[in-house]
Design a protein around this motif. Structure first.
Motif, PDB file in Angstrom:
ATOM      1  N   ARG A  13     -23.897  21.128  44.071  1.00 39.23           N
ATOM      2  CA  ARG A  13     -24.565  21.767  42.978  1.00 39.23           C
ATOM      3  C   ARG A  13     -24.055  21.988  41.636  1.00 39.23           C
ATOM      4  N   SER A  14     -22.908  21.309  41.744  1.00 42.95           N
ATOM      5  CA  SER A  14     -21.882  21.795  40.293  1.00 42.95           C
ATOM      6  C   SER A  14     -22.565  20.684  39.346  1.00 42.95           C
ATOM      7  N   PHE A  15     -22.161  21.074  38.079  1.00 44.73           N
ATOM      8  CA  PHE A  15     -22.587  20.586  36.833  1.00 44.73           C
ATOM      9  C   PHE A  15     -22.135  18.981  37.037  1.00 44.73           C
ATOM     10  N   PHE A  98     -15.476  13.892  36.409  1.00 46.29           N
ATOM     11  CA  PHE A  98     -14.407  14.707  36.914  1.00 46.29           C
ATOM     12  C   PHE A  98     -14.465  15.979  35.997  1.00 46.29           C
ATOM     13  N   PRO A  99     -14.289  17.153  36.592  1.00 47.65           N
ATOM     14  CA  PRO A  99     -13.741  18.255  35.869  1.00 47.65           C
ATOM     15  C   PRO A  99     -12.282  18.277  35.513  1.00 47.65           C
ATOM     16  N   LEU A 100     -12.048  18.709  34.353  1.00 44.94           N
ATOM     17  CA  LEU A 100     -10.615  18.576  33.945  1.00 44.94           C
ATOM     18  C   LEU A 100      -9.727  19.695  34.386  1.00 44.94           C
ATOM     19  N   TRP A 101      -8.874  19.150  35.330  1.00 41.63           N
ATOM     20  CA  TRP A 101      -8.063  20.232  36.185  1.00 41.63           C
ATOM     21  C   TRP A 101      -6.423  20.090  35.795  1.00 41.63           C
ATOM     22  N   TRP A 102      -5.825  20.995  35.298  1.00 44.28           N
ATOM     23  CA  TRP A 102      -4.436  21.130  34.809  1.00 44.28           C
ATOM     24  C   TRP A 102      -4.228  19.882  33.746  1.00 44.28           C
ATOM     25  N   PHE A 103      -5.407  19.808  32.775  1.00 42.59           N
ATOM     26  CA  PHE A 103      -5.282  18.824  31.562  1.00 42.59           C
ATOM     27  C   PHE A 103      -5.432  17.502  32.114  1.00 42.59           C
ATOM     28  N   GLY A 104      -5.832  17.273  33.354  1.00 39.28           N
ATOM     29  CA  GLY A 104      -5.813  15.822  33.718  1.00 39.28           C
ATOM     30  C   GLY A 104      -6.987  15.540  34.988  1.00 39.28           C
ATOM     31  N   LEU A 143     -16.688  14.027  31.728  1.00 37.30           N
ATOM     32  CA  LEU A 143     -15.907  14.977  32.199  1.00 37.30           C
ATOM     33  C   LEU A 143     -16.237  16.369  31.590  1.00 37.30           C
ATOM     34  N   THR A 144     -15.904  17.402  32.424  1.00 31.19           N
ATOM     35  CA  THR A 144     -16.445  18.877  31.864  1.00 31.19           C
ATOM     36  C   THR A 144     -15.114  19.624  31.716  1.00 31.19           C
ATOM     37  N   THR A 145     -15.025  20.684  30.882  1.00 35.93           N
ATOM     38  CA  THR A 145     -13.851  21.391  30.826  1.00 35.93           C
ATOM     39  C   THR A 145     -14.184  22.980  31.104  1.00 35.93           C
ATOM     40  N   GLY A 146     -13.109  23.748  31.391  1.00 30.05           N
ATOM     41  CA  GLY A 146     -13.279  25.125  31.276  1.00 30.05           C
ATOM     42  C   GLY A 146     -13.441  25.843  30.055  1.00 30.05           C
ATOM     43  N   VAL A 151     -10.990  24.791  21.362  1.00 34.44           N
ATOM     44  CA  VAL A 151      -9.651  25.053  22.131  1.00 34.44           C
ATOM     45  C   VAL A 151      -9.304  23.811  22.028  1.00 34.44           C
ATOM     46  N   TYR A 152     -10.047  22.672  22.444  1.00 32.38           N
ATOM     47  CA  TYR A 152      -9.497  21.270  22.260  1.00 32.38           C
ATOM     48  C   TYR A 152      -9.518  20.405  21.213  1.00 32.38           C
ATOM     49  N   SER A 153      -9.698  21.173  20.013  1.00 35.89           N
ATOM     50  CA  SER A 153      -9.425  20.490  18.786  1.00 35.89           C
ATOM     51  C   SER A 153      -7.983  20.367  18.101  1.00 35.89           C
ATOM     52  N   ALA A 188     -17.349  23.539  28.777  1.00 38.58           N
ATOM     53  CA  ALA A 188     -17.602  24.880  29.234  1.00 38.58           C
ATOM     54  C   ALA A 188     -19.212  24.920  29.702  1.00 38.58           C
ATOM     55  N   PRO A 189     -19.441  24.023  30.864  1.00 34.08           N
ATOM     56  CA  PRO A 189     -20.912  24.097  31.130  1.00 34.08           C
ATOM     57  C   PRO A 189     -21.002  25.385  31.630  1.00 34.08           C
ATOM     58  N   ALA A 190     -20.355  26.214  32.366  1.00 35.14           N
ATOM     59  CA  ALA A 190     -20.737  27.505  32.895  1.00 35.14           C
ATOM     60  C   ALA A 190     -20.918  28.502  31.798  1.00 35.14           C
ATOM     61  N   ARG A 191     -20.350  28.448  30.532  1.00 33.87           N
ATOM     62  CA  ARG A 191     -20.845  29.254  29.647  1.00 33.87           C
ATOM     63  C   ARG A 191     -22.175  28.777  28.590  1.00 33.87           C
TER      64      ARG A 191
HETATM   65  C1  LIG Z   1      -7.424  23.577  39.428  1.00 37.02           C
HETATM   66  C2  LIG Z   1      -8.405  23.788  38.390  1.00 37.02           C
HETATM   67  C3  LIG Z   1      -7.844  23.516  37.144  1.00 37.02           C
HETATM   68  C4  LIG Z   1      -8.284  23.576  35.911  1.00 37.02           C
HETATM   69  N1  LIG Z   1      -7.677  23.168  34.892  1.00 37.02           N
HETATM   70  C5  LIG Z   1      -8.565  23.089  33.750  1.00 37.02           C
HETATM   71  C6  LIG Z   1      -8.045  22.997  32.482  1.00 37.02           C
HETATM   72  O1  LIG Z   1      -6.635  22.252  32.611  1.00 37.02           O
HETATM   73  N2  LIG Z   1      -8.698  23.149  31.324  1.00 37.02           N
HETATM   74  C7  LIG Z   1      -9.901  23.172  31.140  1.00 37.02           C
HETATM   75  O2  LIG Z   1     -10.374  23.518  30.310  1.00 37.02           O
HETATM   76  N3  LIG Z   1     -10.424  23.877  32.416  1.00 37.02           N
HETATM   77  C8  LIG Z   1      -9.685  23.813  33.591  1.00 37.02           C
HETATM   78  N4  LIG Z   1     -10.348  24.287  34.784  1.00 37.02           N
HETATM   79  C9  LIG Z   1     -11.764  24.616  34.781  1.00 37.02           C
HETATM   80  C10 LIG Z   1     -12.838  23.265  34.975  1.00 37.02           C
HETATM   81  O3  LIG Z   1     -12.480  22.229  34.224  1.00 37.02           O
HETATM   82  C11 LIG Z   1     -14.223  23.824  34.931  1.00 37.02           C
HETATM   83  O4  LIG Z   1     -14.357  24.927  35.701  1.00 37.02           O
HETATM   84  C12 LIG Z   1     -15.201  22.688  35.159  1.00 37.02           C
HETATM   85  O5  LIG Z   1     -14.983  21.743  34.449  1.00 37.02           O
HETATM   86  C13 LIG Z   1     -16.844  23.183  35.099  1.00 37.02           C
HETATM   87  O6  LIG Z   1     -17.458  22.109  35.581  1.00 37.02           O
HETATM   88  P1  LIG Z   1     -18.125  22.106  36.959  1.00 37.02           P
HETATM   89  O7  LIG Z   1     -18.908  21.042  37.423  1.00 37.02           O
HETATM   90  O8  LIG Z   1     -17.294  22.708  38.046  1.00 37.02           O
HETATM   91  O9  LIG Z   1     -19.422  23.539  36.481  1.00 37.02           O
HETATM   92  P2  LIG Z   1     -20.101  24.451  37.426  1.00 37.02           P
HETATM   93  O10 LIG Z   1     -19.403  25.928  37.443  1.00 37.02           O
HETATM   94  O11 LIG Z   1     -20.589  23.983  38.741  1.00 37.02           O
HETATM   95  O12 LIG Z   1     -21.478  24.512  36.768  1.00 37.02           O
HETATM   96  C14 LIG Z   1     -21.604  25.249  35.722  1.00 37.02           C
HETATM   97  C15 LIG Z   1     -23.021  25.674  35.582  1.00 37.02           C
HETATM   98  O13 LIG Z   1     -24.022  24.826  35.559  1.00 37.02           O
HETATM   99  C16 LIG Z   1     -25.105  25.034  36.281  1.00 37.02           C
HETATM  100  N5  LIG Z   1     -25.758  23.563  36.994  1.00 37.02           N
HETATM  101  C17 LIG Z   1     -25.489  22.644  37.816  1.00 37.02           C
HETATM  102  N6  LIG Z   1     -26.320  21.591  37.792  1.00 37.02           N
HETATM  103  C18 LIG Z   1     -27.316  22.236  36.911  1.00 37.02           C
HETATM  104  C19 LIG Z   1     -28.398  21.342  36.164  1.00 37.02           C
HETATM  105  N7  LIG Z   1     -28.925  20.101  36.859  1.00 37.02           N
HETATM  106  N8  LIG Z   1     -29.133  22.158  35.325  1.00 37.02           N
HETATM  107  C20 LIG Z   1     -28.486  23.144  34.809  1.00 37.02           C
HETATM  108  N9  LIG Z   1     -27.758  23.785  35.236  1.00 37.02           N
HETATM  109  C21 LIG Z   1     -26.717  23.467  36.110  1.00 37.02           C
HETATM  110  C22 LIG Z   1     -24.387  25.520  37.869  1.00 37.02           C
HETATM  111  O14 LIG Z   1     -25.310  26.468  38.613  1.00 37.02           O
HETATM  112  C23 LIG Z   1     -23.169  26.549  37.012  1.00 37.02           C
HETATM  113  O15 LIG Z   1     -23.793  27.790  36.609  1.00 37.02           O
HETATM  114  C24 LIG Z   1      -9.559  24.077  35.963  1.00 37.02           C
HETATM  115  C25 LIG Z   1     -10.248  24.349  37.166  1.00 37.02           C
HETATM  116  C26 LIG Z   1      -9.708  24.315  38.320  1.00 37.02           C
HETATM  117  C27 LIG Z   1     -10.433  24.772  39.699  1.00 37.02           C
END
Ligand SMILES: Cc1cc2nc3c(=O)[nH]c(=O)nc-3n(C[C@H](O)[C@H](O)[C@H](O)COP(=O)(O)OP(=O)(O)OC[C@H]3O[C@@H](n4cnc5c(N)ncnc54)[C@H](O)[C@@H]3O)c2cc1C
Length: 242
Positions: A13-15, A98-104, A143-146, A151-153, A188-191
């Motif tokens: 169910r992730s983004f 992929f989600p960016l994890w630890w810059f990669g 990709l997605t970021t946190g 922050v990434y400029s 930052a899709p979560a935000r």
């Molecule tokens: C080990 C680890 C290392 C990391 N390192 C970094 C780093 O180096 N740099 C950095 O910036 N970040 C880092 N992060 C954070 C990470 O990159 C983000 O948490 C991630 O990219 C977010 O994407 P997600 O798909 O997991 O989002 P999610 O949290 O799954 O989704 C965000 C929101 O979108 C909602 N959503 C899903 N589908 C839909 C839809 N169809 N329509 C509307 N809403 C929807 C979800 O319900 C949720 O509320 C790290 C995280 C971990 C666990």
């Protein structure tokens, strides 16, 4: 177009999973062929070792690249790797999701590269970069970021995102021959609000349906380098957009 999506997120169910699901549905609806390797769902083994091979070149000392060359000559890759290689050479466009994890890359995706991008299959024997075995194909990171975009400029605390992606874009994708399409990034899709997330998903569908005109990252060709692999003529940057 034949599109191969390698998906690296553990939560359906992730983004990221929505990007892959909606992206591949949009491509299929437009008549494209799509294959997805959902690495977690496949329980893909990312650990590179002797299990990569059904052949053995040297039983005493394990050198991965030596075994890869031998396996390439003797149909010696394990079936899970061979299956991924087949998809790689089948596709015209590769997408790494992929989600960016630890810059990669998350480890499962890095491990997919470590095992599947084998010497003599995807590089080697004089075949690198614009002469790589995967030349003629294109690849894109989605990709997605946190963290949010500033922050990434250039002056942001994490530095320019294109710098972080250089090892993937240049070191993996261009190295093996792919034309590298500018990445699709959702910060930052979560935000984001529901509406903004929906807008981002629509933007991704749009990007996928116009991949043939998407901006390509311009890198020098092999012939632009001298015998020490130094550019013969200084070029302004190595990741400027066309
Ligand atoms: C080990 C680890 C290392 C990391 N390192 C970094 C780093 O180096 N740099 C950095 O910036 N970040 C880092 N992060 C954070 C990470 O990159 C983000 O948490 C991630 O990219 C977010 O994407 P997600 O798909 O997991 O989002 P999610 O949290 O799954 O989704 C965000 C929101 O979108 C909602 N959503 C899903 N589908 C839909 C839809 N169809 N329509 C509307 N809403 C929807 C979800 O319900 C949720 O509320 C790290 C995280 C971990 C666990």
């Amino acid at each position: 177009v034949r599109v191969f999506i390698v998906h690296a997120h553990h939560e359906p169910r992730s983004f990221n999973s929505s990007l892959t699901r909606e992206g591949s549905a949009a491509l299929k609806a437009a008549g494209h062929e799509v294959v997805v390797s959902d690495l977690y769902a496949m329980n893909f083994n990312p650990v590179s070792d002797r299990r990569n091979f059904v052949t053995t070149r040297d039983p005493d000392y394990f050198r991965q690249q030596t075994e890869e060359i031998y396996a390439a000559e003797h149909s010696g890759f394990a079936s899970d790797i061979q299956a991924e290689m087949d998809k790689l050479f089948w596709c015209e466009t590769l997408i790494l999701q992929f989600p960016l994890w630890w810059f990669g890359l998350p480890a499962i995706l890095k491990g997919w590269v470590d095992r599947v991008f084998a010497m003599r299959r995807t590089y080697g024997g004089g075949k690198y970069f614009d002469r790589g075995p995967l030349a003629g194909r294109s690849a894109m990171c989605s990709l997605t970021t946190g963290s949010m975009a500033p922050v990434y400029s250039d002056n942001g605390i994490n530095g320019d995102l294109s710098m972080l992606l250089f090892p993937i874009h240049h070191g993996i994708l261009y190295f093996t021959g792919f034309r590298v399409i500018e990445p699709f990034v959702v910060h930052a899709p979560a935000r984001l609000s529901e509406e903004e997330r929906a807008r981002q998903l629509a933007g991704y569908r749009e990007r996928l349906l116009s991949l043939s005109s998407a901006p390509i990252i311009q890198y020098p060709k092999l012939e632009d380098y001298d015998e020490n692999w130094v550019l013969k003529e200084k070029q302004v940057g190595r990741s400027t957009t066309a």
